[in-house]
Design a protein around this motif. Structure first.
Motif, PDB file in Angstrom:
ATOM      1  N   GLY A  52      41.460 -64.974  29.099  1.00 29.37           N
ATOM      2  CA  GLY A  52      40.339 -64.271  29.710  1.00 29.37           C
ATOM      3  C   GLY A  52      39.647 -63.259  28.828  1.00 29.37           C
ATOM      4  O   GLY A  52      38.806 -62.489  29.311  1.00 29.37           O
ATOM      5  N   VAL A  53      39.968 -63.236  27.532  1.00 33.14           N
ATOM      6  CA  VAL A  53      39.353 -62.273  26.613  1.00 33.14           C
ATOM      7  C   VAL A  53      38.239 -62.965  25.830  1.00 33.14           C
ATOM      8  O   VAL A  53      38.500 -63.722  24.887  1.00 33.14           O
ATOM      9  N   ALA A  54      37.002 -62.730  26.220  1.00 36.57           N
ATOM     10  CA  ALA A  54      35.861 -63.300  25.507  1.00 36.57           C
ATOM     11  C   ALA A  54      35.571 -62.472  24.260  1.00 36.57           C
ATOM     12  O   ALA A  54      35.620 -61.240  24.301  1.00 36.57           O
TER      13      ALA A  54
ATOM     14  N   GLY B 105      39.839 -54.910  29.397  1.00 37.58           N
ATOM     15  CA  GLY B 105      38.803 -55.588  30.170  1.00 37.58           C
ATOM     16  C   GLY B 105      37.390 -55.421  29.681  1.00 37.58           C
ATOM     17  O   GLY B 105      36.482 -56.044  30.229  1.00 37.58           O
ATOM     18  N   GLN B 106      37.151 -54.610  28.649  1.00 40.70           N
ATOM     19  CA  GLN B 106      35.787 -54.471  28.139  1.00 40.70           C
ATOM     20  C   GLN B 106      35.807 -54.029  26.680  1.00 40.70           C
ATOM     21  O   GLN B 106      36.719 -53.350  26.230  1.00 40.70           O
ATOM     22  N   TRP B 107      34.793 -54.456  25.961  1.00 40.83           N
ATOM     23  CA  TRP B 107      34.649 -54.084  24.563  1.00 40.83           C
ATOM     24  C   TRP B 107      33.943 -52.732  24.447  1.00 40.83           C
ATOM     25  O   TRP B 107      33.040 -52.429  25.226  1.00 40.83           O
TER      26      TRP B 107
ATOM     27  N   TYR C 120      35.804 -53.049  19.541  1.00 39.78           N
ATOM     28  CA  TYR C 120      37.245 -52.978  19.764  1.00 39.78           C
ATOM     29  C   TYR C 120      37.555 -52.996  21.258  1.00 39.78           C
ATOM     30  O   TYR C 120      36.718 -52.641  22.087  1.00 39.78           O
ATOM     31  N   ARG C 121      38.775 -53.402  21.569  1.00 39.32           N
ATOM     32  CA  ARG C 121      39.162 -53.557  22.975  1.00 39.32           C
ATOM     33  C   ARG C 121      40.687 -53.501  23.076  1.00 39.32           C
ATOM     34  O   ARG C 121      41.389 -54.031  22.210  1.00 39.32           O
TER      35      ARG C 121
ATOM     36  N   GLY D 130      48.854 -54.433  21.390  1.00 42.06           N
ATOM     37  CA  GLY D 130      47.819 -54.911  20.482  1.00 42.06           C
ATOM     38  C   GLY D 130      46.437 -54.374  20.759  1.00 42.06           C
ATOM     39  O   GLY D 130      46.138 -53.889  21.840  1.00 42.06           O
ATOM     40  N   ASN D 131      45.594 -54.476  19.737  1.00 39.12           N
ATOM     41  CA  ASN D 131      44.191 -54.053  19.814  1.00 39.12           C
ATOM     42  C   ASN D 131      43.328 -55.182  19.264  1.00 39.12           C
ATOM     43  O   ASN D 131      43.668 -55.792  18.249  1.00 39.12           O
ATOM     44  N   PHE D 132      42.211 -55.474  19.919  1.00 43.12           N
ATOM     45  CA  PHE D 132      41.305 -56.515  19.449  1.00 43.12           C
ATOM     46  C   PHE D 132      40.188 -55.898  18.608  1.00 43.12           C
ATOM     47  O   PHE D 132      39.690 -54.805  18.913  1.00 43.12           O
TER      48      PHE D 132
END
Length: 202
Positions: free
Chosen positions: A66-68, A138-140, A106-107, A168-170
């Motif tokens: 679910g992570v776009a 849930g949001q960038w 980042y997210r 973790g971090n995106f």
């Protein structure tokens, strides 16, 4: 005199040219994650264009769990694996004294306690060193800063920080670009020079 003022006025209405991103593969679009499940894959840093790392670079395909992705169809996960914090970095060619704009998306992956340190380092030490701990699940979010290069090589780095419970971090859409002079500057300088010349002829 009216002509000079007209040239200057037109100069300041001219848009600046788009700046070039100095980061290679800032969206982590390469290498491609294999199709199928799971839609993520760890890569040796030598396989990820431009990037280095203290461990494998984990790349996710957009919409996995679910992570776009923020942009494109892939993004990276920065997390602590093995012993000690994980780091991801890239060296870019810069010009001493030049101002650069730095940005990325980042997210948080699983909880809003995620955090990491971002830095831009050159001759003499860090030009930027910031703990990023305001992102949420849930949001960038986007980060923007600037720095003045101190030599011909600047290192952009992300280093995980692992308080209890984080996984973790995106990261996505990493960009560094030289801040251009306004397009008006050369034309305005020419106008001033011409004005001085005309005044000297009087």
């Amino acid at each position: 005199m009216k002509t000079i003022l007209l040239i200057a006025a037109l100069a300041f209405t001219t848009p600046a040219t788009a700046a070039t991103n100095l980061i290679t593969d800032g969206g982590f679009e390469n290498p491609k994650v294999s199709k199928g499940k799971p839609s993520w894959q760890p890569f040796n840093p030598s396989l990820v264009p431009g990037w280095g790392g203290s461990n494998d670079v984990e790349i996710w395909n957009t919409t996995f769990l679910g992570v776009a992705s923020y942009e494109g169809i892939q993004h990276a996960e920065l997390n602590s694996t093995g012993n000690g914090p994980f780091s991801l970095y890239q060296d870019i060619t810069t010009v001493a004294g030049q101002n650069y704009q730095f940005s990325f998306a980042y997210r948080a992956r699983a909880n809003s306690s995620e955090s990491f340190r971002v830095a831009a380092s050159g001759a003499g030490g860090d030009l930027i060193s910031t703990l990023v701990d305001d992102h949420v699940v849930g949001q960038w979010s986007t980060y923007t800063d600037s720095f003045i290069a101190t030599n011909g090589l600047t290192t952009i780095s992300f280093t995980s920080v692992s308080p209890g419970g984080t996984v973790g971090n995106f990261l996505d859409d990493v960009r560094v670009s030289a801040v251009p002079l306004p397009a008006a500057a050369p034309l305005f300088a020419s106008a001033l020079g011409l004005l001085g010349f005309l005044q000297s002829r009087r």
